[in-house]
Design an enzyme around this catalytic site. Structure first.
Site, short mmCIF file in Angstrom:
data_model
loop_
_atom_site.label_atom_id
_atom_site.label_comp_id
_atom_site.label_asym_id
_atom_site.label_seq_id
_atom_site.Cartn_x
_atom_site.Cartn_y
_atom_site.Cartn_z
N LYS A 147 0.85 -1.20 0.00
CA LYS A 147 0.00 0.00 0.00
C LYS A 147 0.88 1.24 0.00
CE LYS A 147 -3.92 1.97 2.60
NZ LYS A 147 -4.73 1.84 3.83
N SER B 3 -9.70 1.41 2.98
CA SER B 3 -8.91 2.26 2.12
C SER B 3 -7.83 1.52 1.33
CB SER B 3 -8.24 3.35 2.96
OG SER B 3 -7.32 2.77 3.87
N SER C 7 -9.82 -0.85 7.13
CA SER C 7 -9.25 -0.61 5.80
C SER C 7 -8.54 -1.79 5.18
CB SER C 7 -8.29 0.58 5.84
OG SER C 7 -9.00 1.78 5.84
#
Lengths: 98, 483
Positions: free
Chosen positions: B74, B149, B173
């Site tokens: 990420k 997310s 997330s």
């Protein structure tokens, strides 16, 4: 107490954020909605409840995080300045303060 | 060439070590799939086309549990030599001068980072639509969100580009996008792994989490990244078990708590049916299903959006155009430069949360909002402590509905926040949670259930997830998939 556009302008200023009149029109009612939603917490009785400080586990709280005070190399000036938008003479340069 | 990355870590490792395929070929295949599928998914913000295959050669020779395994990270976790934008214009092309501790540990085990994945700006969002670089698309249906997310990491694993990816989980997330994309997603116990090099959002909530297509792969990667780190004072001095060794075995007599109150209003019919079917599978496997109460769970979203925004407003104060990232042009004075940089650099959701956080922490409001939220947080923690006296894990849906359409909720932040209703409690309490894929809706969208456990109970969660996975393997494949 509902959040007004004046409140939003004030917090934007506190947060060092410029905010356009268009954003103000959108943010004020959205923030008012969210704040009135979180105010449901007022119905919970908490007078004798000590606040939780973080998500710590008992083991995490018991962990000694201190270390010996021994000097060690750090990032160094060159690396630390490498990503600065405006570096000059070994410093971060910024616009006039006053 | 057929993609080599659709299998799990252990199979890939044995093919590499037997000489059937080279690590370089595996990583090249992964990079090719990432590039090709990114046109439809927008899952990657950077793909290391040239560097990753080269590193595979040198790294594979050194050996290690992940030698030659391609992995996606990420874009809010620092990897030296690659960008860390956090999905934000304010960091943009920022290149961190060091590796996050979790990255150091993965590299030591031989993993090869092939790229940085798209995410909601500063990990703030449930749909991935808050990225400054466009939304990630769900590989099962590209008109839908992948969840947020960490949507890019979830999509990359679901589409078979990499067997495993890292994300971060502040309120769900990792688990939410895992459920929307049909993969496993773990948020470990608070303090289980280091956040050094993870860009901070809500420091009392943030944990690095793992996506994979099998429980075993999640367990293997956790074993590598977990443990005390002197660079992160919140990591706990708790031994890291051999998670893989404890994976198998029957679950007869395990007590699974069912919080009926969370199966009420707002829960989609198909999700309910799917999770109830999973409960039945556990019952058939010999688990005992017990009723548990979490009386304060209904307040978790309200508590979360006070605490997370307050911490975010403080953490994001550092983005001011001085030391790194973007600086707005044409501001003659310092204060004006700060204001313009933050106005132009942050997107709407980040601004909204910074302002909410500033509001709840401002003079005269602190006790009423932040103080109150911390007290209710204590009650939520206590609910779980009591619940785990009568059960080994708690089962809930991961999300009230399967993936929704891109654009469907963007104008209503509060409706968007309510997606996290099942996941935020784990972050508030500091407990671990895993999302397990358990079927498809009638329009072929994945559904997941969540298992929550007491502190440090990852071995129990893995064992339960693995037992379900063995009984009901999730073998469906998305529309967008590495060929």
């Amino acid at each position: 107490m509902p959040i007004t556009e004046a409140d939003v302008e004030k917090v934007a200023q506190l947060a060092h954020m410029e905010i356009t009149p268009g954003e103000l029109k959108i943010f004020a009612p959205q923030m008012a909605d969210i704040v009135s939603y979180v105010e449901q917490l007022n119905e919970v009785a908490t007078s004798n409840v000590p606040p939780a400080l973080g998500g710590f586990t008992p083991e995490g709280e018991a962990t000694d995080s201190s270390r010996d005070d021994i000097p060690a190399p750090s990032l160094g000036q060159k690396k630390a300045l490498a990503e600065a938008p405006d570096a000059a003479s070994g410093h971060f340069r910024v616009p006039k303060v006053l | 060439m057929m993609s080599e990355t659709k299998t799990d870590i252990q199979r890939l490792r044995s093919r590499i070590s037997s000489g059937e395929i080279t690590a370089r070929a595996v990583v090249e295949s992964s990079v090719n799939a990432a590039e090709k599928l990114n046109e439809s998914l927008n899952a990657f913000l950077e793909i290391d086309r040239n560097g990753a295959p080269k590193r595979a050669e040198t790294i594979a020779a050194q050996g290690g549990a992940l030698a030659g395994i391609p992995i996606a990270i990420k874009d809010n976790i620092c990897v030296e030599g690659m960008q860390t934008s956090c999905g934000s214009r304010i960091l943009g092309n920022y290149h961190p001068p060091y590796n996050a501790t979790v990255i150091e540990r993965l590299l030591s085990a031989g993993a090869v980072v092939i790229g940085k994945t798209n995410c909601d700006e500063f990990a703030m969002g449930s749909s991935n639509e808050n990225s400054a670089f466009g939304p990630v698309r769900n590989p099962w249906d590209t008109t839908r969100v992948p969840g947020g997310s960490s949507g890019g990491s979830a999509a990359a694993v679901a589409a078979g580009i990499v067997p495993v990816a890292l994300g971060s989980d502040t309120g769900g997330s990792v688990r939410l996008p895992a459920s929307f994309c049909g993969v496993f997603g773990l948020k470990p116990t608070y303090g289980r792994n280091s956040r050094y090099g993870l860009v901070a959002f809500g420091s009392s909530l943030d944990q690095v989490g793992i996506f994979a297509r099998t429980t075993a792969d999640v367990a293997l990667v956790l074993e590598i990244i977990a443990g005390r780190d002197e660079h992160d004072a919140t990591t706990a001095d708790v031994p890291v078990p051999n998670y893989l060794a404890e994976l198998s075995g029957d679950i007869k007599g395990a007590r699974i708590g069912l919080p009926q109150s969370l199966f009420g209003e707002g829960l989609g019919q198909e999700v309910r049916a799917s999770v109830e079917a999973a409960v039945a599978v556990y019952r058939d496997l010999g688990a005992e299903i017990v009723d548990v109460e979490l009386p304060n769970a209904q307040y978790s979203i309200a508590v979360y959006y006070i605490i997370a925004t307050a911490e975010a407003s403080s953490n994001l104060a550092r983005f001011d155009g001085v030391r790194y990232g973007f600086r707005a042009e044409g501001a003659p004075r310092l204060r004006e430069m700060y204001r313009k940089t933050r106005e132009e650099g942050f997107g709407p959701e980040v601004k909204r949360r910074i302002m909410l956080g500033t509001y709840v922490l401002s003079a005269g409001y602190y006790e009423a909002y932040y103080g109150k939220a911390q007290q209710v947080r204590a009650l939520i923690k206590d609910d779980f402590r009591k619940a785990f006296e009568s059960c080994d894990a708690i089962i809930t849906p991961t999300s009230p509905t399967p993936a929704f359409a891109i654009g469907e909720k963007v104008d209503n932040p509060l409706a968007m926040y309510l997606n996290d209703i099942y996941t935020v409690t784990a972050n508030l309490a500091g407990i671990p949670g895993i999302s397990v894929p358990c079927g498809l809706s009638s329009n072929r969208l994945p559904i997941g259930f969540q298992l929550l456990g007491a502190y440090w109970s990852e071995p129990t969660l893995f064992k339960l997830a693995h037992a379900y996975e063995s009984e009901r393997p999730f073998s469906e494949r998305p529309m967008i998939y590495a060929e």
